[in-house]
Write a protein that holds these residues in place. Structure first.
Motif: not given
Length: 147
Positions: A12-19, A21-37
């Protein structure tokens, strides 16, 4: 799917936002994951009518990651991607036409973003692409009906 940092189908968006905030994920990684999908499934699904230019998406995501690292957040959804309906006007510089699902508007150019799009961008959301839809959103009125 084990190489992905999150499941793009269930996270979910809330889970992405939590990750973020915690530094477990960044926006570039999110974009790359969605582009792969999208690359894996869009040709068959035809869910996207257009995707923003990838280099631009990566640059925007990296800039938002840098803002986050500097302690500057634009809002709760800073660095989160969003998909718009193709009936929502986006300026030409975003790299996606606004066709309302019609071939007649494929070459049309918008001079500016819809106010909604500006608010989303100002809040730190990343416009990933435009969702496919029926021509002119299936608009039918009694004036268009025979009889």
């Amino acid at each position: 799917m084990s190489t992905l940092l999150f499941d793009p189908l269930t996270t979910t968006t809330v889970e992405l936002q939590q990750r973020l905030v915690s530094g477990k994920l960044n926006s570039v990684q999110i974009i790359e994951t969605y582009l792969t999908q999208i690359d894996a499934h869009n040709p068959a699904l035809n869910a996207f009518i257009s995707i923003a230019p990838r280099d631009g998406l990566r640059s925007i995501a990296a800039a938002l990651d840098a803002e986050r690292a500097a302690g500057s957040l634009r809002g709760h959804f800073h660095g989160i991607p969003i998909v718009l309906k193709d009936s929502i006007m986006t300026a030409s510089e975003l790299g996606m036409p606004t066709t309302a699902g019609s071939f007649a508007l494929v070459q049309a150019k918008c001079k500016k973003n819809a106010p909604l799009v500006e608010k989303l961008i100002d809040a730190g959301l990343i416009i990933l692409g435009k969702a496919n839809l029926t021509e002119f959103c299936g608009l039918k009125t009694s004036a268009m009906m025979p009889g």
